[in-house]
Design a protein around this motif. Structure first.
Motif, PDB file in Angstrom:
ATOM      1  N   TYR A  27      32.088 -11.332  -9.008  1.00  0.00           N
ATOM      2  CA  TYR A  27      30.836 -11.027  -9.713  1.00  0.00           C
ATOM      3  C   TYR A  27      29.628 -11.229  -8.815  1.00  0.00           C
ATOM      4  CZ  TYR A  27      29.499 -15.949 -10.264  1.00  0.00           C
ATOM      5  OH  TYR A  27      29.114 -17.243 -10.028  1.00  0.00           O
ATOM      6  N   SER A  28      28.516 -10.662  -9.230  1.00  0.00           N
ATOM      7  CA  SER A  28      27.253 -10.856  -8.506  1.00  0.00           C
ATOM      8  C   SER A  28      26.108 -10.877  -9.508  1.00  0.00           C
ATOM      9  CB  SER A  28      27.017  -9.719  -7.507  1.00  0.00           C
ATOM     10  OG  SER A  28      26.589  -8.548  -8.186  1.00  0.00           O
ATOM     11  N   ASP A  29      24.956 -11.322  -9.037  1.00  0.00           N
ATOM     12  CA  ASP A  29      23.727 -11.166  -9.814  1.00  0.00           C
ATOM     13  C   ASP A  29      23.212  -9.754  -9.589  1.00  0.00           C
ATOM     14  OD1 ASP A  29      23.875 -13.841 -10.472  1.00  0.00           O
ATOM     15  OD2 ASP A  29      22.517 -14.469  -8.861  1.00  0.00           O
ATOM     16  N   THR A  30      22.404  -9.249 -10.490  1.00  0.00           N
ATOM     17  CA  THR A  30      21.732  -7.969 -10.266  1.00  0.00           C
ATOM     18  C   THR A  30      20.426  -7.929 -11.047  1.00  0.00           C
ATOM     19  OG1 THR A  30      21.919  -5.549 -10.400  1.00  0.00           O
ATOM     20  CG2 THR A  30      22.950  -6.788 -12.185  1.00  0.00           C
ATOM     21  N   LYS A  31      19.466  -7.160 -10.499  1.00  0.00           N
ATOM     22  CA  LYS A  31      18.195  -6.988 -11.197  1.00  0.00           C
ATOM     23  C   LYS A  31      18.159  -5.660 -11.946  1.00  0.00           C
ATOM     24  CE  LYS A  31      15.068  -9.931  -8.580  1.00  0.00           C
ATOM     25  NZ  LYS A  31      16.087 -10.823  -8.001  1.00  0.00           N
ATOM     26  N   ARG A  41      21.753  -8.236 -15.598  1.00  0.00           N
ATOM     27  CA  ARG A  41      21.831  -9.620 -15.096  1.00  0.00           C
ATOM     28  C   ARG A  41      22.988  -9.897 -14.134  1.00  0.00           C
ATOM     29  NH1 ARG A  41      20.829 -11.116 -20.663  1.00  0.00           N
ATOM     30  NH2 ARG A  41      22.906 -12.022 -20.729  1.00  0.00           N
ATOM     31  N   HIS A  42      24.204  -9.505 -14.500  1.00  0.00           N
ATOM     32  CA  HIS A  42      25.349  -9.768 -13.623  1.00  0.00           C
ATOM     33  C   HIS A  42      26.288  -8.578 -13.612  1.00  0.00           C
ATOM     34  CE1 HIS A  42      24.158 -13.968 -13.553  1.00  0.00           C
ATOM     35  NE2 HIS A  42      23.974 -13.855 -14.863  1.00  0.00           N
ATOM     36  N   LYS A 121      31.720 -15.530  -6.452  1.00  0.00           N
ATOM     37  CA  LYS A 121      30.415 -14.867  -6.465  1.00  0.00           C
ATOM     38  C   LYS A 121      30.182 -14.134  -5.160  1.00  0.00           C
ATOM     39  CE  LYS A 121      25.599 -15.458  -7.605  1.00  0.00           C
ATOM     40  NZ  LYS A 121      24.521 -16.362  -8.009  1.00  0.00           N
ATOM     41  N   GLU A 124      25.383  -8.415  -4.475  1.00  0.00           N
ATOM     42  CA  GLU A 124      25.494  -7.153  -5.203  1.00  0.00           C
ATOM     43  C   GLU A 124      26.017  -6.024  -4.309  1.00  0.00           C
ATOM     44  OE1 GLU A 124      22.005  -5.957  -7.343  1.00  0.00           O
ATOM     45  OE2 GLU A 124      22.924  -4.082  -8.029  1.00  0.00           O
ATOM     46  N   MET A 187      26.337 -16.725 -18.078  1.00  0.00           N
ATOM     47  CA  MET A 187      26.022 -15.298 -18.004  1.00  0.00           C
ATOM     48  C   MET A 187      25.625 -14.776 -19.380  1.00  0.00           C
ATOM     49  SD  MET A 187      28.835 -13.704 -15.500  1.00  0.00           S
ATOM     50  CE  MET A 187      29.113 -14.345 -13.874  1.00  0.00           C
TER      51      MET A 187
END
Ligand code: GTP
Ligand code: MN
Ligand code: MN
Ligand code: MN
Ligand code: MN
Ligand code: MN
Length: 205
Positions: A27-31, A41-42, A121, A124, A187
């Motif tokens: 998984y990653s964070d995302t804007k 968000r993820h 983690k 992105e 999350m």
């Protein structure tokens, strides 16, 4: 033994007569925003398996020939086309598979199974690279793996999203692995998750 059928890594590896499987939630964070207004968000990756069930990438590992993590990385190269490095610290839980026996596509006799679940983690851009490789260089594409899917973590106005996603059929205990992980990693809030779980029951059971 730890709570609810969980084993430590050492206990698990000391069990004789069991096969081992390792799977990972990448998984990653995302804007990024859906429709320019719903924050995603993820990015959380799962896959549609050859048997029509959703699950995490990974597979059977032979601890007498490879470490759990090396075996998982080998499976990731086959299934998503990238040899993502996974370390012992990424291991979340080892447990006996819920069913006492598992039938494998690649072996004719049933076997006892211990599953190891990892969470890793990434950036992105690395997640996007995995998504590209999964359909281009992954040898299992179209065979053991029919496609990677992102998990919707939001709830739309029409109550779609996570609640609807959770109504699909999942392999093993991958549904609880997903639910437990998104909660533990914040999350989704406990309230959002509760609404999603309630929705998934109301609509389809
Ligand atoms: P073969 O080459 O067909 O053996 O596949 P594989 O090595 O990729 O193994 P697979 O990913 O199918 O995993 C082996 C077993 O682990 C499955 O038969 C399931 O019982 C279980 N399993 C698969 N995916 C998951 C998952 O995401 N979570 C959990 N807990 N178990 C899984
Ligand atoms: Mn595989
Ligand atoms: Mn697999
Ligand atoms: Mn395999
Ligand atoms: Mn398989
Ligand atoms: Mn295989």
């Amino acid at each position: 033994m730890m709570a609810s059928g969980q084993l430590s890594r050492e206990e698990a590896l000391a069990c004789s007569g069991y096969r081992h499987a390792c799977h990972v939630m990448l998984y990653s964070d995302t804007k990024t925003q859906l429709f320019g207004k719903i924050p995603i968000r993820h990015i959380v990756l799962m896959q549609m398996r050859y048997d029509g069930l959703l699950g995490f990438p990974g597979g059977l590992v032979n601890p007498s020939k490879e470490t759990l993590e090396a075996g998982l990385t080998r499976e990731l190269l086959e299934e998503v086309g990238v040899a993502v490095p996974v370390s012992e610290e990424d291991l979340v839980a080892s447990r006996y598979a819920p069913a006492p026996f598992v039938f494998s596509s690649s072996s004719s006799s049933p076997y006892r199974l211990i599953t190891h679940f990892y969470v890793k983690k990434m950036e992105e851009e690395q997640i996007r690279e995995v998504e590209r490789a999964a359909v281009s260089t992954a040898t299992d594409h179209g065979l053991e793996v029919l496609g990677m899917v992102r998990v919707p973590l939001y709830t739309t106005k029409s109550k779609g999203g996570l609640g609807s996603f959770l109504t699909h059929s999942f392999i093993g205990n991958s549904r609880s692995q997903l639910v437990d992980s998104v909660l533990r990693l914040n999350m989704v809030s406990a309230e959002e998750l509760h609404r999603a779980l309630t929705h998934s029951l109301k609509t389809y059971s």
